[in-house]
Structures are given as C-alpha cells and as structure tokens.
Design an enzyme around this catalytic site. Structure first.
Site, PDB file in Angstrom:
ATOM      1  N   ASP A  22     -10.589   5.750   4.635  1.00  0.00           N
ATOM      2  CA  ASP A  22     -11.580   4.971   3.748  1.00  0.00           C
ATOM      3  C   ASP A  22     -13.082   5.450   4.338  1.00  0.00           C
ATOM      4  O   ASP A  22     -13.796   5.738   3.458  1.00  0.00           O
ATOM      5  CB  ASP A  22     -11.301   3.679   3.494  1.00  0.00           C
ATOM      6  CG  ASP A  22      -9.824   3.409   3.008  1.00  0.00           C
ATOM      7  OD1 ASP A  22      -9.060   4.233   3.209  1.00  0.00           O
ATOM      8  OD2 ASP A  22      -9.764   2.154   2.703  1.00  0.00           O
ATOM      9  N   GLU A  53      -3.564  -1.958  14.202  1.00  0.00           N
ATOM     10  CA  GLU A  53      -4.116  -0.944  13.453  1.00  0.00           C
ATOM     11  C   GLU A  53      -4.823   0.109  13.715  1.00  0.00           C
ATOM     12  O   GLU A  53      -4.512   1.266  13.496  1.00  0.00           O
ATOM     13  CB  GLU A  53      -5.024  -1.673  12.360  1.00  0.00           C
ATOM     14  CG  GLU A  53      -5.384  -0.979  11.197  1.00  0.00           C
ATOM     15  CD  GLU A  53      -6.422  -1.930  10.328  1.00  0.00           C
ATOM     16  OE1 GLU A  53      -7.011  -3.016  10.702  1.00  0.00           O
ATOM     17  OE2 GLU A  53      -6.678  -1.338   9.058  1.00  0.00           O
ATOM     18  N   TRP A 104       0.923  -1.026  -0.177  1.00  0.00           N
ATOM     19  CA  TRP A 104      -0.003   0.081  -0.010  1.00  0.00           C
ATOM     20  C   TRP A 104       0.840   1.291  -0.198  1.00  0.00           C
ATOM     21  O   TRP A 104       1.877   1.276   0.712  1.00  0.00           O
ATOM     22  CB  TRP A 104      -0.831  -0.021   1.316  1.00  0.00           C
ATOM     23  CG  TRP A 104      -2.223  -0.410   1.078  1.00  0.00           C
ATOM     24  CD1 TRP A 104      -3.516   0.488   0.666  1.00  0.00           C
ATOM     25  CD2 TRP A 104      -2.740  -1.777   0.908  1.00  0.00           C
ATOM     26  NE1 TRP A 104      -4.441  -0.331   0.758  1.00  0.00           N
ATOM     27  CE2 TRP A 104      -4.265  -1.641   0.576  1.00  0.00           C
ATOM     28  CE3 TRP A 104      -2.225  -3.015   0.911  1.00  0.00           C
ATOM     29  CZ2 TRP A 104      -5.154  -2.922   0.452  1.00  0.00           C
ATOM     30  CZ3 TRP A 104      -3.127  -4.047   0.750  1.00  0.00           C
ATOM     31  CH2 TRP A 104      -4.493  -3.913   0.733  1.00  0.00           C
TER      32      TRP A 104
HETATM   33  C1  GLC Z   1      -7.114   0.384   4.991  1.00  0.00           C
HETATM   34  C2  GLC Z   1      -6.733   1.834   5.263  1.00  0.00           C
HETATM   35  C3  GLC Z   1      -5.636   2.570   4.403  1.00  0.00           C
HETATM   36  C4  GLC Z   1      -4.430   1.641   4.407  1.00  0.00           C
HETATM   37  C5  GLC Z   1      -4.713   0.346   4.097  1.00  0.00           C
HETATM   38  C6  GLC Z   1      -3.652  -0.530   4.388  1.00  0.00           C
HETATM   39  O1  GLC Z   1      -7.475   0.476   3.634  1.00  0.00           O
HETATM   40  O2  GLC Z   1      -7.761   2.827   5.288  1.00  0.00           O
HETATM   41  O3  GLC Z   1      -5.437   4.120   4.875  1.00  0.00           O
HETATM   42  O4  GLC Z   1      -3.377   2.311   3.503  1.00  0.00           O
HETATM   43  O5  GLC Z   1      -5.681  -0.232   4.753  1.00  0.00           O
HETATM   44  O6  GLC Z   1      -3.104  -0.485   5.489  1.00  0.00           O
END
Ligand code: GLC
Length: 423
Positions: free
Chosen positions: A164, A391, A34
């Site tokens: 999100d 998280e 990501w």
């Molecule tokens: C979720 C979060 C995003 C992040 C991803 C991976 O989708 O909303 O911000 O980058 O997880 O951790």
C-alpha cells in the site's frame, strides 16, 4: 526448537481464526478478512488442517461480486474501529466488502495445495467450484483492467497492490488532488506507532481515490478511464501471469474451457518484457493515467521471477541485479533498496522486510538459482526464529515492527520449514 516454532506458528493461525476465515493479526489493526492474506493463510493451514485451508478460500469466494471481482476486504464483523469501514465503502455482494481487489494469489496457492495433497472425491466437487470462481475472477481482471487487450492489467488504487505505502506510488499519488473538506478518522495509527504507518498526506489521497471510486459506483467499465489512479505494476502483473499459468493447469485438470486464457498468457509473457529496462537490468512500472515510467527499486519488481518468464537472458540479468539489492546483509530483502532516497527503515512498505515478498521471490528462484533460493529461505526462517511472527522487520537490525501474531508470517514460515516433507 524447530518443532516448537512449528507449533507456535499453528497457534498464531488458530488464535486469529474466526468462523470460516482468519484475521491477519490478533490485534485491532486489521479486524476483517483480507484477500491475499487469506491465500497465504490457506497454504499454512494445508500443512495441518485441509478443511480450514479450503474454508478460508471458500469464505472469501462467498464475497465475490456478481461480475467476478473478489474484494480486498470482507467485513464479516461490522462493529470495529477500522477505517475505511463497511459503511463508507458501501458495497458488497452477500457480504459487506471493499470495492477494490488485491493481488491474485489464490490460483497459485490452490495449485500448491492440490499438488501436495490427496484430495477426496467429495472435495473435488468443492474444488471444481472454486476453480470456476477463480476463472471468473481472472476473466474480470482481463476484461476490465485490460480493456485495450494489451496483455497487462492495471490497478486503480495503491491498496490493490498489497504494498500500500510503497514509494512506487509516490509520483502518481502526487498527481491526485485531495478532495475538498475531506473528513475521516484513521484507526490504524491509534493501534500502531504512527512512525511505522503511512503519513496523513498519503492517507488523504487513499481516501480521495476511494471516494471517487464509490461516486462512480465501482463501475468497472467506466473506471479504467476515469480513475484518479491507474498503474501497470510489475509485481501485480507478475503474480497475475504466474496465477494464470497455474489456473490454466487447474482448468485442464477439471476439463474446463481454457483457450482464451492460454492466448492471454502468451500475450502477457510478450508484453511484460516491454516493462524491462535493458540498460539498468530492471523491470519498471507504467503510470497509464499520467503516461509516465516509474523507476523505483522496489523488491516487488523482482516478483517477475515468480512469473517464470521463458526469456533466460532476462532472468539471469534480473537475478544478478537482485543480488545487488541487499542480499549480503544479514536481513533480506528490504522492500526498497537501502541506498534509495525514499528508503525508510521503519515505515511500512518503504524499507522493512516482508515475509511474503521473500517467499514470492524464493518461489521464483527455486528453479533458476537453487543456491540463492536456499540462502533466502534460510535467512527468512532465521529472521522469524529470532524475532517472532510479526508483520514486518527492520532490514538493518531484524527488529520486528507492526502487528504481532501475524498470520501470513506464520503461514509462510510453515510452508518454508515443512515443504521438504512433501517435495
Ligand atoms: C496492509 C497491507 C496489505 C495487507 C493488509 C492486511 O494493508 O499493506 O498488504 O493485506 O495490511 O494484512
């Protein structure tokens, strides 16, 4: 205790490490690379392995599209249960990817790493090439996400914000008409308790917007006007303004052209103030598609502090307001102000504490209110010490939710506890 935790944080990162990049967590929730996670992860590595730090960014940039866009997900491993997977996105350059981006933190992170490390001549060549690619990416954002040259860029999907599932998007998402006969299978709520994840009604809309982007072949020229979602978000623009300021310094240090960027920064600095609501002393979003001001007390509105606006009157008011968000509580900052009707203790981005948000605000406060900044730092470190590298966390009890062994939590913990050594 401190040293033990530092070792544990490193272990989290190394445990999530694949070849050249690092997963956000070691469980099956996010089995890919990501974009903004990689930025934060790179900063964490820079405290104990500079090569890994640069590799993380270099790998991400290998997935940069020809036009300059850096995707929010790179699918290095194609055999996972993640949805939406590489085949439904159906795009990418060299590496399968998603067709949208995520907050532009990379220039900020790179500058931080360079500021505290001696870089060998050989690495300089590598770093110059990274800077050039970041320049291309920032130019892409300016050209396609601000085609009217307003100084502010749009996001075309809630996922581009990185927060999100925030209530910030509720109004605009309600305006999205869900595609007929939509068929897909979510993977996230099989891995994590569905109570902590977005509702199906929200997911339907995420997928509808995504499908619409795909139907338009992710064509950035068309999509600014055509997208089902187009929002100027304070948090994203604050990060972009700060990233542009840092990129400007990087360009100067490598003798690269930077005049256009300088002009854009001046314009952004002026325009972003138009999102300021003087009466309430807060910054607010603007939904371009529906021509609507969005006022939701999201912690991400305070990312404006990170943008380092020159306007001290505004900065002071913002800090005063931030102190009313929930700072007297033991666990700061709730992603949504706790007394707001949309606040939810456990659902992601609708209330819980996120370490990257605290970190961004801490960075923004360091040169404006040192005492407050240090308080945030201390509370953030204590939250992780007590509850582990997760998280997100309940702002009421500190209880951890979501994925365990979370990479950016470990990385930013390393930065918070080790930064002094270098400052
Ligand atoms: C979720 C979060 C995003 C992040 C991803 C991976 O989708 O909303 O911000 O980058 O997880 O951790």
């Amino acid at each position: 205790m401190r040293n033990k935790l530092i070792e544990e944080a490193k272990k989290v990162l190394l445990g999530n490490k694949k070849k050249g990049y690092t997963l956000p967590t070691n469980n099956k929730l996010y089995p890919a690379q990501w974009k903004w996670d990689s930025g934060f992860i790179s900063l964490g590595y820079s405290y104990f392995n500079l090569k890994y730090a640069l590799d993380e960014i270099t790998t991400l940039l290998r997935g940069q599209w020809k036009d300059g866009m850096i995707p929010h997900i790179l699918f290095h491993d194609l055999k996972t249960n993640y949805y939406p997977n590489h085949s439904v996105w159906n795009c990418g350059n060299k590496i399968h990817s998603s067709g949208i981006t995520q907050p532009p933190v990379l220039a900020i992170i790179l500058k931080k790493i360079l500021d505290k490390n001696k870089i060998e001549i050989l690495d300089k060549v590598k770093i110059k090439s990274i800077v050039q690619k970041l320049k291309k990416y920032h130019e892409w954002l300016i050209k396609y996400r601000d085609p009217k040259n307003t100084g502010l860029v749009s996001i075309l999907h809630p996922w581009e914000s990185g927060y999100d599932n925030s209530p910030l998007w509720d109004y605009s998402m309600n305006e999205v008409k869900v595609e007929k006969n939509l068929k897909y299978k979510r993977g996230d709520n099989k891995v994590i308790n569905p109570e902590y994840r977005p509702l199906d009604a929200d997911y339907d809309r995420y997928v509808t917007i995504k499908n619409h982007l795909r139907k338009n072949k992710y064509n950035p020229k068309k999509l600014y006007n055509k997208s089902m979602f187009n929002v100027v978000d304070v948090g994203f623009n604050s990060i972009f303004l700060r990233a542009n300021k840092d990129l400007l310094e990087l360009l100067k240090s490598f003798n690269l052209e930077h005049n256009k960027l300088k002009k854009f920064i001046l314009k952004s600095e002026n325009q972003i103030e138009k999102l300021y609501n003087e009466k309430k002393g807060v910054f607010t979003n603007y939904d371009i598609r529906n021509k609507k001001k969005i006022i939701v007390p999201s912690i991400t509105n305070y990312f404006i502090l990170f943008a380092d606006l020159k306007n001290q009157t505004i900065n002071k008011k913002i800090i005063k307001n931030l102190k009313n968000h929930n700072h007297t509580k033991k666990y700061i900052f709730s992603s949504i102000k706790p007394n707001h009707k949309k606040f939810e203790e456990k659902r992601y981005w609708r209330g819980p504490v996120w370490i990257n948000c605290n970190w961004i605000i801490y960075q923004g406060l360091k040169n404006k209110d040192k005492n407050f900044a240090n308080k945030i730092k201390e509370k953030t470190i204590n939250l992780i010490k007590k509850n582990g590298f997760f998280e997100y966390y309940s702002f009421k009890t500190g209880k951890a939710f979501g994925a365990s062994n979370f990479s950016w939590t470990a990385s930013l913990f390393l930065d918070l506890v080790m930064e002094k050594k270098y400052n």
